[in-house]
Every structure is written in C-alpha cells, then in structure tokens.
Motif scaffolding. Structure first.
Motif, PDB file in Angstrom:
ATOM      1  N   GLU A 100      39.574   0.705 -19.863  1.00 53.62           N
ATOM      2  CA  GLU A 100      39.259  -0.714 -20.021  1.00 53.62           C
ATOM      3  C   GLU A 100      38.694  -1.282 -18.722  1.00 53.62           C
ATOM      4  OE1 GLU A 100      41.404  -4.951 -21.300  1.00 53.62           O
ATOM      5  OE2 GLU A 100      42.611  -3.125 -21.111  1.00 53.62           O
ATOM      6  N   GLN A 101      39.227  -0.840 -17.597  1.00 51.72           N
ATOM      7  CA  GLN A 101      38.722  -1.316 -16.312  1.00 51.72           C
ATOM      8  C   GLN A 101      37.275  -0.871 -16.083  1.00 51.72           C
ATOM      9  OE1 GLN A 101      42.260   0.234 -14.089  1.00 51.72           O
ATOM     10  NE2 GLN A 101      42.272  -1.805 -13.150  1.00 51.72           N
ATOM     11  N   LEU A 102      36.956   0.359 -16.431  1.00 50.99           N
ATOM     12  CA  LEU A 102      35.577   0.833 -16.306  1.00 50.99           C
ATOM     13  C   LEU A 102      34.631  -0.014 -17.157  1.00 50.99           C
ATOM     14  CD1 LEU A 102      36.020   4.730 -16.428  1.00 50.99           C
ATOM     15  CD2 LEU A 102      35.595   3.303 -14.415  1.00 50.99           C
ATOM     16  N   GLN A 103      35.086  -0.379 -18.357  1.00 45.86           N
ATOM     17  CA  GLN A 103      34.273  -1.216 -19.233  1.00 45.86           C
ATOM     18  C   GLN A 103      34.094  -2.617 -18.655  1.00 45.86           C
ATOM     19  OE1 GLN A 103      36.007  -1.136 -23.163  1.00 45.86           O
ATOM     20  NE2 GLN A 103      35.967   1.107 -23.264  1.00 45.86           N
ATOM     21  N   ARG A 104      35.163  -3.196 -18.165  1.00 44.00           N
ATOM     22  CA  ARG A 104      35.062  -4.527 -17.569  1.00 44.00           C
ATOM     23  C   ARG A 104      34.095  -4.532 -16.393  1.00 44.00           C
ATOM     24  NH1 ARG A 104      41.341  -6.644 -16.881  1.00 44.00           N
ATOM     25  NH2 ARG A 104      41.855  -6.966 -19.089  1.00 44.00           N
ATOM     26  N   LEU A 105      34.170  -3.497 -15.573  1.00 41.38           N
ATOM     27  CA  LEU A 105      33.330  -3.406 -14.377  1.00 41.38           C
ATOM     28  C   LEU A 105      31.921  -2.912 -14.687  1.00 41.38           C
ATOM     29  CD1 LEU A 105      35.978  -1.863 -11.953  1.00 41.38           C
ATOM     30  CD2 LEU A 105      34.890  -4.092 -11.658  1.00 41.38           C
ATOM     31  N   GLN A 106      31.693  -2.446 -15.911  1.00 41.14           N
ATOM     32  CA  GLN A 106      30.388  -1.924 -16.324  1.00 41.14           C
ATOM     33  C   GLN A 106      29.935  -0.790 -15.401  1.00 41.14           C
ATOM     34  OE1 GLN A 106      27.450  -4.830 -17.890  1.00 41.14           O
ATOM     35  NE2 GLN A 106      28.804  -6.428 -17.072  1.00 41.14           N
ATOM     36  N   THR A 107      30.846   0.154 -15.179  1.00 38.01           N
ATOM     37  CA  THR A 107      30.557   1.288 -14.311  1.00 38.01           C
ATOM     38  C   THR A 107      31.231   2.530 -14.872  1.00 38.01           C
ATOM     39  OG1 THR A 107      30.660   2.074 -12.020  1.00 38.01           O
ATOM     40  CG2 THR A 107      32.576   0.897 -12.836  1.00 38.01           C
ATOM     41  N   ASP A 108      30.817   3.688 -14.384  1.00 37.91           N
ATOM     42  CA  ASP A 108      31.470   4.926 -14.833  1.00 37.91           C
ATOM     43  C   ASP A 108      32.326   5.551 -13.729  1.00 37.91           C
ATOM     44  OD1 ASP A 108      29.452   5.754 -13.176  1.00 37.91           O
ATOM     45  OD2 ASP A 108      28.424   7.013 -14.652  1.00 37.91           O
ATOM     46  N   TYR A 109      32.457   4.834 -12.614  1.00 40.22           N
ATOM     47  CA  TYR A 109      33.362   5.316 -11.566  1.00 40.22           C
ATOM     48  C   TYR A 109      33.823   4.143 -10.700  1.00 40.22           C
ATOM     49  CZ  TYR A 109      29.640   4.794  -8.078  1.00 40.22           C
ATOM     50  OH  TYR A 109      28.675   4.286  -7.254  1.00 40.22           O
ATOM     51  N   ILE A 110      34.959   4.326 -10.061  1.00 38.16           N
ATOM     52  CA  ILE A 110      35.511   3.344  -9.130  1.00 38.16           C
ATOM     53  C   ILE A 110      35.680   4.050  -7.791  1.00 38.16           C
ATOM     54  CG2 ILE A 110      37.535   1.933  -8.566  1.00 38.16           C
ATOM     55  CD1 ILE A 110      37.924   1.565 -11.618  1.00 38.16           C
ATOM     56  N   ASP A 111      35.254   3.419  -6.734  1.00 39.65           N
ATOM     57  CA  ASP A 111      35.292   4.063  -5.420  1.00 39.65           C
ATOM     58  C   ASP A 111      36.714   4.216  -4.894  1.00 39.65           C
ATOM     59  OD1 ASP A 111      32.276   4.119  -4.657  1.00 39.65           O
ATOM     60  OD2 ASP A 111      32.627   2.070  -5.352  1.00 39.65           O
ATOM     61  N   PHE A 112      37.441   3.106  -4.820  1.00 36.40           N
ATOM     62  CA  PHE A 112      38.799   3.097  -4.287  1.00 36.40           C
ATOM     63  C   PHE A 112      39.741   2.610  -5.387  1.00 36.40           C
ATOM     64  CE2 PHE A 112      36.075   2.894  -0.623  1.00 36.40           C
ATOM     65  CZ  PHE A 112      36.734   3.601   0.369  1.00 36.40           C
ATOM     66  N   TYR A 113      40.653   3.471  -5.807  1.00 34.97           N
ATOM     67  CA  TYR A 113      41.557   3.110  -6.898  1.00 34.97           C
ATOM     68  C   TYR A 113      42.990   3.166  -6.394  1.00 34.97           C
ATOM     69  CZ  TYR A 113      43.046   2.565 -11.768  1.00 34.97           C
ATOM     70  OH  TYR A 113      43.568   2.085 -12.947  1.00 34.97           O
ATOM     71  N   LEU A 114      43.725   2.067  -6.617  1.00 37.22           N
ATOM     72  CA  LEU A 114      45.065   1.929  -6.065  1.00 37.22           C
ATOM     73  C   LEU A 114      46.127   1.781  -7.148  1.00 37.22           C
ATOM     74  CD1 LEU A 114      42.941  -0.211  -4.412  1.00 37.22           C
ATOM     75  CD2 LEU A 114      44.842  -0.150  -2.824  1.00 37.22           C
ATOM     76  N   MET A 115      47.294   2.351  -6.882  1.00 41.87           N
ATOM     77  CA  MET A 115      48.479   2.010  -7.642  1.00 41.87           C
ATOM     78  C   MET A 115      48.922   0.652  -7.097  1.00 41.87           C
ATOM     79  SD  MET A 115      48.746   4.693  -9.571  1.00 41.87           S
ATOM     80  CE  MET A 115      46.937   4.733  -9.461  1.00 41.87           C
ATOM     81  N   HIS A 116      48.999  -0.358  -7.957  1.00 40.10           N
ATOM     82  CA  HIS A 116      49.090  -1.744  -7.512  1.00 40.10           C
ATOM     83  C   HIS A 116      50.510  -2.161  -7.129  1.00 40.10           C
ATOM     84  CE1 HIS A 116      47.643  -6.150  -8.395  1.00 40.10           C
ATOM     85  NE2 HIS A 116      47.970  -5.953  -7.137  1.00 40.10           N
ATOM     86  N   ALA A 117      50.636  -2.795  -5.959  1.00 41.91           N
ATOM     87  CA  ALA A 117      51.872  -3.469  -5.521  1.00 41.91           C
ATOM     88  C   ALA A 117      53.097  -2.569  -5.636  1.00 41.91           C
ATOM     89  CB  ALA A 117      52.077  -4.755  -6.326  1.00 41.91           C
ATOM     90  N   LEU A 118      53.007  -1.385  -5.070  1.00 42.69           N
ATOM     91  CA  LEU A 118      54.129  -0.454  -5.180  1.00 42.69           C
ATOM     92  C   LEU A 118      55.322  -0.886  -4.348  1.00 42.69           C
ATOM     93  CD1 LEU A 118      52.764   3.215  -5.186  1.00 42.69           C
ATOM     94  CD2 LEU A 118      53.209   1.669  -7.099  1.00 42.69           C
ATOM     95  N   ASN A 119      56.489  -0.715  -4.939  1.00 42.77           N
ATOM     96  CA  ASN A 119      57.734  -0.596  -4.197  1.00 42.77           C
ATOM     97  C   ASN A 119      58.322   0.744  -4.629  1.00 42.77           C
ATOM     98  OD1 ASN A 119      59.006  -0.997  -6.716  1.00 42.77           O
ATOM     99  ND2 ASN A 119      59.188  -3.197  -6.366  1.00 42.77           N
ATOM    100  N   LEU A 120      59.436   1.120  -4.066  1.00 47.62           N
ATOM    101  CA  LEU A 120      59.961   2.454  -4.344  1.00 47.62           C
ATOM    102  C   LEU A 120      60.357   2.610  -5.803  1.00 47.62           C
ATOM    103  CD1 LEU A 120      60.434   5.077  -2.874  1.00 47.62           C
ATOM    104  CD2 LEU A 120      62.766   4.323  -2.357  1.00 47.62           C
ATOM    105  N   GLU A 121      60.905   1.570  -6.397  1.00 44.81           N
ATOM    106  CA  GLU A 121      61.302   1.624  -7.802  1.00 44.81           C
ATOM    107  C   GLU A 121      60.091   1.848  -8.704  1.00 44.81           C
ATOM    108  OE1 GLU A 121      63.527  -1.188 -11.181  1.00 44.81           O
ATOM    109  OE2 GLU A 121      63.257  -1.907  -9.133  1.00 44.81           O
ATOM    110  N   LYS A 122      59.022   1.111  -8.459  1.00 45.15           N
ATOM    111  CA  LYS A 122      57.810   1.263  -9.277  1.00 45.15           C
ATOM    112  C   LYS A 122      57.202   2.651  -9.100  1.00 45.15           C
ATOM    113  CE  LYS A 122      56.307  -3.585  -9.393  1.00 45.15           C
ATOM    114  NZ  LYS A 122      55.242  -4.524  -8.939  1.00 45.15           N
ATOM    115  N   TRP A 123      57.177   3.141  -7.868  1.00 45.59           N
ATOM    116  CA  TRP A 123      56.597   4.460  -7.630  1.00 45.59           C
ATOM    117  C   TRP A 123      57.376   5.544  -8.365  1.00 45.59           C
ATOM    118  CZ3 TRP A 123      52.838   7.434  -7.160  1.00 45.59           C
ATOM    119  CH2 TRP A 123      52.916   8.708  -6.585  1.00 45.59           C
TER     120      TRP A 123
END
Length: 374
Positions: A100-123
C-alpha cells in the motif's frame, strides 16, 4: 547545501520531514503549498524526504509521492518511509502495508525503510510477527535499498535493538535539550562506533524550542553576540556540527522556515560550530531544565481515538506557556473554555500507549487541570 556521504551517495544534511505539512482550515494537507515548499527545498539541494504510513492520516505519503512523480525526479531524491508499529495484533500484515505504501508513493522502491518508533517491546513483538524475514525479503527483492529503525525508548533498549539485526541506518530524537533523553548523544556515538549512520528527528522538538522568546533568552543571545542569528540556526548547527549525523529532518510547514533552515544547512560543517553558540545552548538548556514544563512535541499520536476528544498537545502547550512566560491568567481562561480538558480524561491510557516520549499523560493531565483550577 552541504552533503554527507552514505555508501558513495551524497545525502543533503538537511532532510525534509513530511509529518507536519501545511494544512487547510479543515485539517487537510494544503497540497499546493506543500508542493511549493518541496519545490524550493529541492531547488536548493535538499534530496532526502521522510514520511510515514500514519502521517496526516496516510495522506503524507500520497502528497509526497504525487509531487515526486509530477516533478519527474524519482531517481534524484531519497525517500524514507516507515512500517507502522502502533497496532501489532495477530492480523498485522507487513507485506500488505508495504504494498500500500508503494502505491501511495507511486514508486516501485523505497530508499530508506524504517521500523517505526521502536521500543524494546515493539521490536520483540515485530520479531514474533516475522519482521526479520519481511525485512530480508524486501531488501533482497530490491524494493528497499536500506533498512533501519526509528527509536523512542531508553539507551539500554537502543543498544539491544541496534545489536539485534543487520541495520544499515537508524533514526533517533536529538536536539540540544535531549542530549540524555532516549538514545541521546550516547546512542549517536554508539551507532557511529558500529558504522551505522544516524538520521535525526525532532531537532527543534516540534518547534517548541523556538517558542522560548522570553527576556532571559534575548539577554542571553545578546551576551554571546548572537542577537542577529536565528535561534533555529544555532539549534540546527548543534546537530550539523556532529560528524556522526547523516541528515537532520525538519518538519517544515512555513516557507520562511524552509528558507532559513536551508541557509543553515548550506553554511555549517561538522566540527565547526562557534564556541559562543555552544555556550549559549548550554546556558539555555540549563535555564529550560529549571522550569517545570511538560516535554511534549505535539506529534499528536495521542489524539487519535481519544474517547473524550481531548486535545492533549494543546492543553500541554497552554500549561508550558503559562510556566515559561508567566501568562497563567490568560492561559487559564483559554483552558477553561475548552470543550474537553484534563478533568474529562477517561483514564483509559490509550494515549500513553502510543506516546513516543513515553509521557505519563494521565498524570500530566491531572496536574494541568489542578494547576488551572486551583
């Protein structure tokens, strides 16, 4: 524009954060004005643009993607996006979100992709849900160039997360106030020791730092011969001065701010911040730390789904303004006119579960309500 080297690529040391884009009266992104800001930034050499799945209710990715496509510059800019980690239930589907993110951005790749707002529990939860396999696969397919994470937790958690995967970069909150908060300077230096570049968020604490314009600050700037230097430039220089920093993300939503921040990024190099600026920031930090303020950055994650529709960042703003600028009566009057205030809190703690700063929001709401009603 000054640039930092990343795997042989030049990254502008000022990045454009698309979390706080200009909006219309009804709260929608002002696309025309956003495009104007993006255009100017790009023309002046900014080539790193950061967004996330949840920014502006998902519209940030859409607007950024449309601008890049219309401008025909996909191969000339670096796009950073993030996998949301706010709801990690059993039905969490990272692959579906990524597509869905690729579609929103109208691209077939993302340069820098992050796991968002990590804390230890989320990771730990992400690993249970197959995140490592997911990250390995999208990188192997070329759908993502570099994998990283953004972070909001203790330094000890930062060390554990950064050592638990083959990360290629990471993102931390850092500014002259938050040198010991979360990962802090210690985390910046630790990442650098492992050869992991760091991008910076909240360099001005959501603009809160610039609201400190009381007589003490003016007097302090005069004392250090900085009366003609914008405070924003001094604060950004604090970060541009660090060679470990890859890029500093600024959530710019006013044209003049874009111009001012780019001027800063075009003039400052690592290890070159003037001594009078350093001394000014240290004294200002000590002064602010002596005030009983609430360290909210107005990210607004806490407002989504509040059962009583409490504007928590606005309430904390009122309190901080009253404390910093001795405007208790004015802010008390505004507080008591709110349709919902701290006294209306249902104490469901939903807000605390999504707060990147891990603030005790319920406790703070009680504190503010007592302050304005005593």
């Amino acid at each position: 524009m000054k640039y930092r080297n990343f795997n042989g690529r030049d990254i502008s040391q000022l990045g454009f954060g698309a979390m706080r884009l200009p909006t219309t009266e009804n709260g929608e992104i002002n696309k025309e004005e956003s495009f104007r800001l993006f255009d100017y930034a790009y023309e002046q050499g900014v080539n790193y643009y950061d967004t996330a799945y949840v920014y502006h209710g998902g519209k940030s990715e859409v607007v950024l993607g449309e601008w890049i496509k219309n401008a025909g510059i996909r191969d000339k800019v670096f796009v950073a996006d993030k996998l949301p980690t706010m709801n990690l239930g059993a039905d969490f589907d990272a692959n579906a979100i990524f597509e869905e993110q690729l579609q929103r951005l109208q691209t077939d790749y993302i340069d820098f992709y992050l796991m968002h707002a990590l804390n230890l529990e989320k990771w730990n939860r992400l690993k249970e849900l197959g995140a490592i396999k997911f990250m390995d696969e999208i990188r192997a397919k070329g759908q993502v160039r570099y994998i990283g994470f953004s972070f909001h937790d203790t330094y000890e958690a930062f060390e554990k997360i950064i050592n638990d995967y083959d990360w290629e970069f990471c993102q931390i909150q850092l500014n002259f106030m938050d040198i010991e908060l979360q990962a802090g300077i210690k985390g910046l230096e630790y990442a650098a020791s492992k050869g992991i570049p760091v991008t910076i968020m909240e360099p001005l604490k959501g603009g809160k730092i610039l609201q400190i314009k009381d007589p003490y600050t003016t007097k302090l700037k005069n004392a250090y011969n900085l009366s003609e230097v914008p405070t924003s430039r001094i604060c950004l220089n604090f970060l541009f001065n660090r060679p470990e920093v890859l890029t500093v993300l600024s959530g710019m939503n006013v044209y003049d701010h874009v111009v001012e921040n780019i001027e800063s990024a075009a003039s400052m190099q690592p290890d070159a911040q003037p001594e009078n600026e350093k001394r000014f920031l240290k004294e200002l930090r000590d002064y602010i730390n002596g005030k009983d303020t609430i360290p909210c950055t107005s990210c607004r994650y806490c407002t989504d789904g509040c059962p009583n529709d409490i504007n928590i960042p606005r309430i904390f703003d009122m309190y901080n303004d009253a404390i910093m600028f001795d405007t208790v009566e004015q802010n008390k009057a505004m507080y008591q006119k709110l349709s919902a205030n701290g006294g209306d809190c249902a104490k469901c703690a939903q807000c605390e579960g999504v707060c990147p700063q891990s603030l005790p929001i319920i406790e703070y709401l009680d504190k503010v309500d007592e302050f304005f009603n005593k």
